[in-house]
Design an enzyme around this catalytic site. Structure first.
Site, PDB file in Angstrom:
ATOM      1  N   CYS A 144      23.668 -37.847   5.054  1.00  0.00           N
ATOM      2  CA  CYS A 144      24.998 -38.507   5.281  1.00  0.00           C
ATOM      3  C   CYS A 144      24.938 -39.574   6.323  1.00  0.00           C
ATOM      4  CB  CYS A 144      26.006 -37.378   5.747  1.00  0.00           C
ATOM      5  SG  CYS A 144      25.681 -36.680   7.327  1.00  0.00           S
ATOM      6  N   ALA A 176      23.877 -38.246   9.691  1.00  0.00           N
ATOM      7  CA  ALA A 176      22.512 -38.076   9.976  1.00  0.00           C
ATOM      8  C   ALA A 176      21.664 -39.443  10.103  1.00  0.00           C
ATOM      9  CB  ALA A 176      21.875 -37.368   8.499  1.00  0.00           C
ATOM     10  N   ARG A 184      13.940 -32.894  12.556  1.00  0.00           N
ATOM     11  CA  ARG A 184      13.085 -34.177  12.255  1.00  0.00           C
ATOM     12  C   ARG A 184      11.767 -34.280  12.876  1.00  0.00           C
ATOM     13  NH1 ARG A 184      14.515 -39.204  13.628  1.00  0.00           N
ATOM     14  NH2 ARG A 184      13.876 -40.844  12.162  1.00  0.00           N
ATOM     15  N   HIS A 196      22.433 -45.859   9.979  1.00  0.00           N
ATOM     16  CA  HIS A 196      21.563 -46.707  10.723  1.00  0.00           C
ATOM     17  C   HIS A 196      22.217 -47.862  11.304  1.00  0.00           C
ATOM     18  CE1 HIS A 196      18.427 -45.253   7.539  1.00  0.00           C
ATOM     19  NE2 HIS A 196      18.579 -44.416   8.771  1.00  0.00           N
TER      20      HIS A 196
HETATM   21 FE1  CFM Z   1      12.961 -45.265   7.985  1.00  0.00          FE
HETATM   22 FE2  CFM Z   1      12.200 -43.875   6.414  1.00  0.00          FE
HETATM   23 FE3  CFM Z   1      14.589 -43.449   7.947  1.00  0.00          FE
HETATM   24 FE4  CFM Z   1      12.314 -42.944   9.076  1.00  0.00          FE
HETATM   25 FE5  CFM Z   1      12.508 -40.378   8.505  1.00  0.00          FE
HETATM   26 FE6  CFM Z   1      12.457 -40.984   5.996  1.00  0.00          FE
HETATM   27 FE7  CFM Z   1      14.794 -40.857   7.104  1.00  0.00          FE
HETATM   28 MO1  CFM Z   1      13.483 -38.664   6.566  1.00  0.00          MO
HETATM   29  S1  CFM Z   1      10.773 -44.300   8.067  1.00  0.00           S
HETATM   30  S2  CFM Z   1      14.080 -44.042   9.578  1.00  0.00           S
HETATM   31  S3  CFM Z   1      11.623 -41.331  10.086  1.00  0.00           S
HETATM   32  S4  CFM Z   1      13.949 -44.715   6.286  1.00  0.00           S
HETATM   33  S5  CFM Z   1      11.389 -39.487   6.822  1.00  0.00           S
HETATM   34  S6  CFM Z   1      11.577 -42.723   4.787  1.00  0.00           S
HETATM   35  S7  CFM Z   1      14.437 -40.137   5.290  1.00  0.00           S
HETATM   36  S8  CFM Z   1      14.424 -39.328   8.508  1.00  0.00           S
HETATM   37  S9  CFM Z   1      16.440 -42.219   7.398  1.00  0.00           S
END
Ligand code: CFM
Length: 551
Positions: free
Chosen positions: A70, A73, A104, A204
């Site tokens: 989500c 997250a 994580r 993000h």
């Molecule tokens: Fe970038 Fe990722 Fe992500 Fe990531 Fe991660 Fe991920 Fe993620 Mo899991 S590199 S920040 S450190 S997009 S592994 S492939 S899914 S937490 S949001």
């Protein structure tokens, strides 16, 4: 620019026709669902700089089992979670805070900041109850901020909204302003309710906006050191950032800030004094890089420290940017020192891994980056996809102008950023930039995953559990990479499964030393005979049988 990609051999696809495989994946869906999924399941075809369009960053169809997380997250867990000295308070029911607590595996080193603060091991939550859902939670939030301040005296407190906060309309931002005035430390909130956007990708963006507004640029002290960079989109899972920092130090490159593995709030505040932004994970943090370039004049380049060759290439890019002979020589010296061990390990392991087949369905950048490491082992990526990547992560940033902004994306604020009247300082003149571009250094550019994959492979966005299982049945790959939710069903099919989010307790996998760790782990997994002995429960007893109690 990508040349026309190599076509995948027929035998690598077990002689199957990719079109047929796609049909098979879609055959069980109702017509409308199949029509939608067909746009997200693409047979790769790279011709010159053309790649096919893949639909992505759209809502998951209700009823399909997705890997996604989500918005909360993405904001709290991913971008802000790895910062050790901000007290991150989850405003919401306890489950949200608990589930995002240390799951994580991002590591941090508190000894590198003078106060030694590290709040990452705590789970701060307002623990919302029915009472707050009905009468409002602002009072409890104020109390929580006060309590956190009294107990820990942190430099900063951040507040993260969960779904109910948005539904009942608590104004976290005004609470944060009020408490900031009262306590005199930096306090800021995030409207990152879980339901916003279509995945963690929305979180993000919201995280990027708020760090940019409330933290970056707050401290103009220019630190000592040469060749100052920020590393963006590296979150120190399993210690990756430690390995990258080791390499930077060896090369004489000064890291001002990292967003946000092994990071501190002071480093964020100071990050605009660096001279170059490096982006590892494009998906999660390109917004900060874009905004810093506009406001402060720092250019950005894409790097990748996953894979030994990719690491060497990224270091060379940094050296090219700074145009300094001493740095260039040092980088070459470091590569010469580090590579022999890597090559030795490859020579030993590759005969056992060559030709083995991998599938990767991870997040928004790793499904791309980790193909490098598999390539170094002579392995083939049969199929890959992101959970929540956008078209630019698949097809490259050149498609940005053609991406249609839908209602879900429009919901996320786009900050309008202008050059800062005092602090804007273009690090290179336009002529200088042009010269570097002509030499092959690309700025503000990411080519995406598809141009680097073979023609004929399946690229699948937001893969469903059903499609995952179908792919396994059809191909029996030698290894499957995804996350914890997928792990055990895949293993029950007798396929080794590597978690690329948490690394299954392993890592680091970045840089030169990380590559050595990865080769070893993959060798052990794909060559273990134990998987061949495994029989899934449904293979032993294919059908569930039951009798009525009254029979
Ligand atoms: Fe970038 Fe990722 Fe992500 Fe990531 Fe991660 Fe991920 Fe993620 Mo899991 S590199 S920040 S450190 S997009 S592994 S492939 S899914 S937490 S949001």
């Amino acid at each position: 620019m990508a040349a026309t990609a190599e076509k995948i051999d027929k035998f690598e696809l077990d002689g199957m026709d990719p079109e047929k495989i796609k049909e098979e994946l879609l055959s069980r869906y109702p017509t409308k669902v199949a029509r939608k999924r067909a746009k997200q399941i693409i047979i790769n075809k790279v011709e010159g700089c053309e790649v096919p369009v893949i639909q992505s960053n759209v809502r998951t169809i209700p009823g399909l089992m997705s890997q996604r997380g989500c918005c909360y997250a993405g904001c709290k867990g991913v971008v802000l979670g790895p910062t050790r000295d901000i007290v991150n308070i989850t405003h919401g029911p306890i489950g949200c805070g608990f589930y995002s607590w240390l799951t994580r595996r991002n590591q941090t080193d508190p000894s590198t900041t003078p106060d030694g603060h590290n709040f990452m091991t705590y789970c701060f939550s307002t623990d919302m109850q029915d009472q707050e859902i009905i009468f409002g939670g602002e009072k409890k939030l104020k109390q929580a901020i006060q309590e956190a301040y009294d107990n820990f005296k942190p430099k900063a407190i951040a507040v993260f909204s969960t779904c109910p906060v948005g539904l009942i309309g608590d104004d976290v931002h005004s609470v944060c302003r009020e408490m900031k005035d009262k306590l005199g430390i930096n306090i800021f909130g995030f409207s990152c309710e879980g339901y916003k956007g279509v995945s963690q990708s929305a979180g993000h963006h919201i995280a990027n906006n708020q760090i940019f507004k409330h933290v970056i640029g707050n401290d103009d002290t220019v630190k000592e050191g040469d060749f100052k960079i920020n590393l963006l989109g590296e979150y120190n899972i399993g210690g990756d950032a430690f390995e990258i920092e080791r390499i930077f130090k060896k090369c004489g490159i000064t890291q001002v800030a990292s967003f946000s593995g092994n990071s501190s709030i002071d480093a964020f505040a100071n990050s605009h004094t660096a001279d170059l932004n490096l982006i590892m994970c494009h998906r999660s943090i390109n917004y900060v890089a874009e905004m810093m370039e506009k406001k402060y004049g720092l250019p950005w380049i894409k790097v990748n420290f996953i894979g030994a060759e990719a690491t060497a290439k990224s270091l060379r890019k940094i050296a090219a940017y700074f145009e300094d002979q001493k740095l260039t020589d040092k980088v070459e010296e470091v590569i010469v020192q580090e590579m022999p061990q890597v090559l030795k390990s490859i020579a030993e392991i590759k005969p056992r891994t060559e030709g083995k087949r991998a599938m990767l369905f991870v997040g928004g950048s790793r499904a791309h980056h980790y193909q490098e490491l598999f390539k170094e082992l002579g392995m083939i990526t049969l199929s890959a996809g992101y959970e929540f990547g956008h078209r630019d992560d698949y097809e490259g940033r050149k498609v940005l102008p053609s991406i249609k902004v839908d209602a879900d994306s429009r919901n996320i604020e786009e900050l309008s950023v202008k050059a800062d009247p005092e602090k804007f300082n273009p690090r290179k003149s336009p002529e200088n930039l042009q010269k570097l571009k002509e030499k092959g250094l690309e700025f503000s550019s990411y080519e995406g995953m598809m141009p680097e994959m073979k023609n004929g492979v399946l690229v699948i966005d937001d893969i469903t559990q059903y499609e995952t299982e179908k792919l396994i049945e059809l191909f029996k790959p030698d290894i499957f990479c995804a996350g914890i939710k997928e792990k055990y069903t895949i293993q029950k099919y007798g396929i080794p499964m590597k978690q690329l989010h948490s690394y299954d307790y392993g890592g680091p996998y970045a840089g030169f030393k990380g590559a050595l760790n990865f080769y070893k782990d993959i060798d052990r997994m794909v060559n273990s005979r134990v998987w061949g002995y495994l029989k899934a429960p449904w293979q032993i007893k294919p059908e569930l049988a039951a009798t009525y109690a009254w029979e």
